[in-house]
Design an enzyme around this catalytic site. Structure first.
Site, short mmCIF file in Angstrom:
data_model
loop_
_atom_site.label_atom_id
_atom_site.label_comp_id
_atom_site.label_asym_id
_atom_site.label_seq_id
_atom_site.Cartn_x
_atom_site.Cartn_y
_atom_site.Cartn_z
N LYS A 1 0.84 -1.21 0.00
CA LYS A 1 0.00 0.00 0.00
C LYS A 1 0.87 1.26 0.00
CE LYS A 1 -1.63 1.58 4.03
NZ LYS A 1 -1.35 2.99 4.34
N ASN A 2 1.92 1.26 0.83
CA ASN A 2 2.72 2.47 1.01
C ASN A 2 3.75 2.68 -0.09
OD1 ASN A 2 1.18 2.98 3.19
ND2 ASN A 2 2.73 2.44 4.72
N ARG B 1 -4.11 10.98 4.41
CA ARG B 1 -3.01 11.94 4.51
C ARG B 1 -2.05 11.82 3.35
NH1 ARG B 1 -1.61 14.15 8.34
NH2 ARG B 1 0.55 13.89 7.76
N CYS C 1 -4.19 13.06 12.66
CA CYS C 1 -4.99 11.83 12.60
C CYS C 1 -4.87 11.21 13.99
CB CYS C 1 -4.48 10.90 11.51
SG CYS C 1 -2.99 10.03 11.94
N ARG D 1 1.18 14.85 12.94
CA ARG D 1 1.66 14.56 11.58
C ARG D 1 1.75 15.80 10.70
NH1 ARG D 1 -0.81 9.01 9.62
NH2 ARG D 1 1.06 9.04 8.32
N ASP E 1 4.78 0.63 11.91
CA ASP E 1 3.55 0.02 11.40
C ASP E 1 3.39 -1.43 11.83
OD1 ASP E 1 3.58 1.78 8.19
OD2 ASP E 1 3.09 2.40 10.23
N ILE F 1 8.31 6.98 16.76
CA ILE F 1 7.96 7.71 15.53
C ILE F 1 6.72 8.59 15.71
CG2 ILE F 1 7.41 7.46 13.07
CD1 ILE F 1 10.17 6.37 13.70
N ARG G 1 -8.74 -0.03 4.90
CA ARG G 1 -7.83 0.94 4.24
C ARG G 1 -6.53 0.28 3.84
NH1 ARG G 1 -6.98 6.51 7.09
NH2 ARG G 1 -5.64 6.53 5.26
C1 EPZ Z 1 4.49 6.94 6.18
O1 EPZ Z 1 3.78 8.03 6.76
C2 EPZ Z 1 3.51 5.78 6.12
N1 EPZ Z 1 2.38 6.12 5.26
C3 EPZ Z 1 3.02 5.44 7.52
O2 EPZ Z 1 2.19 4.28 7.42
C4 EPZ Z 1 4.24 5.08 8.38
O3 EPZ Z 1 3.80 4.84 9.71
C5 EPZ Z 1 5.23 6.25 8.38
O4 EPZ Z 1 5.60 6.57 7.02
C6 EPZ Z 1 6.51 5.92 9.14
O5 EPZ Z 1 7.12 4.80 8.58
C7 EPZ Z 1 2.53 6.02 3.91
O6 EPZ Z 1 3.58 5.67 3.41
C8 EPZ Z 1 1.33 6.35 3.08
P1 EPZ Z 1 6.80 10.23 8.16
P2 EPZ Z 1 4.44 9.51 6.73
O7 EPZ Z 1 6.79 11.47 7.34
O8 EPZ Z 1 5.19 9.71 5.48
C9 EPZ Z 1 6.87 13.55 11.58
C10 EPZ Z 1 0.27 2.98 7.76
O9 EPZ Z 1 -0.18 2.46 8.79
N2 EPZ Z 1 6.90 14.51 10.46
O10 EPZ Z 1 7.93 9.28 8.02
O11 EPZ Z 1 3.36 10.48 7.07
C11 EPZ Z 1 5.57 12.76 11.66
O12 EPZ Z 1 4.61 13.46 12.41
C12 EPZ Z 1 0.80 4.40 7.80
O13 EPZ Z 1 0.38 2.40 6.64
C13 EPZ Z 1 7.03 15.87 10.73
O14 EPZ Z 1 7.13 16.28 11.88
O15 EPZ Z 1 5.44 9.42 7.96
C14 EPZ Z 1 6.02 11.49 12.35
O16 EPZ Z 1 6.05 11.73 13.74
C15 EPZ Z 1 0.59 5.04 9.15
N3 EPZ Z 1 7.08 16.76 9.70
C16 EPZ Z 1 7.45 11.28 11.84
O17 EPZ Z 1 7.87 12.56 11.35
C17 EPZ Z 1 6.99 16.35 8.39
O18 EPZ Z 1 7.05 17.20 7.47
C18 EPZ Z 1 7.57 10.29 10.70
O19 EPZ Z 1 6.63 10.66 9.71
C19 EPZ Z 1 6.84 14.97 8.12
C20 EPZ Z 1 6.81 14.08 9.17
#
Ligand code: EPZ
Length: 420
Positions: A22-23, A94, A118, A123, A307, A329, A399
């Protein structure tokens, strides 16, 4: 709202086919905005989030057509009409924010709703926006929307991420593919889904070095062309069903699963007493003896994935001994804890850590799903629990997991969906 009912206590035995990731599929679909030629994606999972991304691309004017009779190959392409990603779509998923970089790179403007928080955390998307500003974009936030535009082409830049972000790495990688000059993404995320996206972009004509490392070097090109790309198997689905085999005391063959994508997940499962062996086209997962508690800390790839945290916690709730589970995370990813405790688990949360003291068995109960991975952890607990478990609000599950009850029932689980 649909519910899923499980009667636990039956060891799983059989085969589960692992679907496309999915990701990986979501950013790959957004990459379809980078060319008006056709991008053909195969091994696309059939999930609610894929339907949401399809609706988003279609409202941008992009055609998303099934290119086979089972809907697992999508043909994506066409001229971009609207540059707006509306709130009513973005709030549902998102990952919609991943259209921002491609729209700016392709048509130099984008109006994307801020995703908002969320259930697992606030996020923010500040890293996405700061990186695009470094590439010359003008970003204004107003009315809950990101208004972005750039005069001429985006310019290559050296971007050092202060911490690892999967989405920011993907958005800026796609933007850099069409930028003028060289972009360096330092401290980039290394998840296999990013390698899959980069591989597809190269097939579309992008020039990218360092794939699979934390330093990506992209030399922008004037235009990208169509390509055909097959999506990698879903490593989180793989880890989830490995936990299902283990928690039920069974043995399951996970077809198409790839050991090298699983990072620390397999090491941790093996330490907990789960036998995992790579075979020709998949992984054989079985539990030989008892499970024992193993401490984990979630980390960016190749560390233990956030995840997989809820699923592993369900497994540890019936292990011998105790396990410390630390979530580094997201700030609020323990909502499955009170639901697991209603089933007789003994889990105490202290800040970012939860101590799980294993119990001999769980007892079935009505429980509530709160987010995608929390909901599947309740399914896993139901497989092991004595009696009947009913998981409510399973739209969260749909989802990210295709036909979960069919896949488990085919391996002997007593599980069924109760339509609302
Ligand atoms: C991706 O989300 C995945 N989603 C998430 O999977 C996964 O948990 C996450 O990466 C971490 O591996 C998809 O790929 C669609 P991040 P993403 O940017 O990109 C903070 C699932 O269950 N952050 O790596 O949103 C953020 O708040 C989903 O399939 C900022 O502060 O994750 C988080 O605490 C859930 N500012 C951390 O970094 C930013 O600009 C990691 O987020 C971006 C992120």
């Amino acid at each position: 709202m649909d519910r899923i009912r499980i009667r636990g206590g039956r060891p799983l035995a059989g085969e589960i086919v692992i679907g496309g990731a999915k990701n990986a599929a979501l950013p790959l679909m957004a990459a379809g905005l980078l060319t008006d030629e056709r991008l053909l994606l195969s091994n696309v999972p059939r999930l609610a989030d894929i339907q949401t991304m399809t609706a988003l691309l279609q409202q941008h004017g992009i055609a998303v057509d099934p290119a086979d009779n089972d809907g697992r190959t999508l043909s994506i392409g066409g001229a971009i009409g609207s540059t707006e990603a509306p709130y009513d779509i973005v709030r549902k998923m998102r990952a919609s924010v991943l259209v921002l970089g491609p729209l700016l790179a392709r048509v130099r403007a984008a109006r994307v709703s801020l995703p908002g928080g969320c259930s697992i955390g606030t996020r923010p998307v500040d890293l996405h926006l700061k990186g695009l500003e470094q590439m010359g974009a003008q970003i204004d936030l107003q009315g809950g929307y990101i208004d972005a535009r750039v005069e001429g082409r985006l310019r290559g830049a050296t971007i050092l991420f202060p911490f690892i972000s999967v989405g920011a790495t993907e958005n800026l990688l796609m933007a850099a593919a069409l930028a003028d000059g060289r972009t360096v993404l330092a401290n980039a995320a290394r998840e296999p889904e990013i390698g899959d996206l980069a591989t597809c972009l190269v097939a579309m004509g992008a020039r990218i070095e360092g794939i699979g490392t934390d330093r990506l070097i992209i030399d922008g090109v004037e235009a990208l062309h169509g390509a055909h790309h097959s999506i990698i198997p879903d490593r989180i689905e793989t880890g989830t069903y490995a936990c299902a085999a283990a928690i039920s005391g069974g043995s399951v063959f996970l077809r198409h699963a790839q050991l090298e994508h699983l990072g620390a997940t397999m090491r941790i499962l093996r330490e907990a007493g789960v036998d995992v062996t790579q075979e020709a086209d998949g992984l054989m997962v079985r539990r030989l003896n008892g499970l024992h508690g193993v401490d984990v800390m979630t980390e960016p790839y190749p560390g233990f994935p956030t995840d997989m945290q809820a699923q592993f916690m369900a497994l540890m709730s019936v292990a011998e001994g105790a396990a410390m589970v630390t979530e580094t995370i997201f700030e609020n990813r323990f909502m499955h804890v009170p639901e697991l405790n209603r089933m007789g688990a003994r889990i105490n949360v202290h800040g970012a850590s939860a101590i799980v003291r294993g119990v001999p068995t769980l007892s079935g109960a009505p429980v509530m799903a709160t987010d995608l991975r929390a909901s599947v952890s309740l399914i896993l607990a139901g497989l092991a629990a004595r009696g009947e478990t009913v998981v409510n609000r399973v739209y969260h599950l749909d989802r990210g997991y295709e036909a979960v009850e069919q896949k488990l029932a085919a391996c002997g689980a007593e599980i069924e969906r109760l339509p609302s």
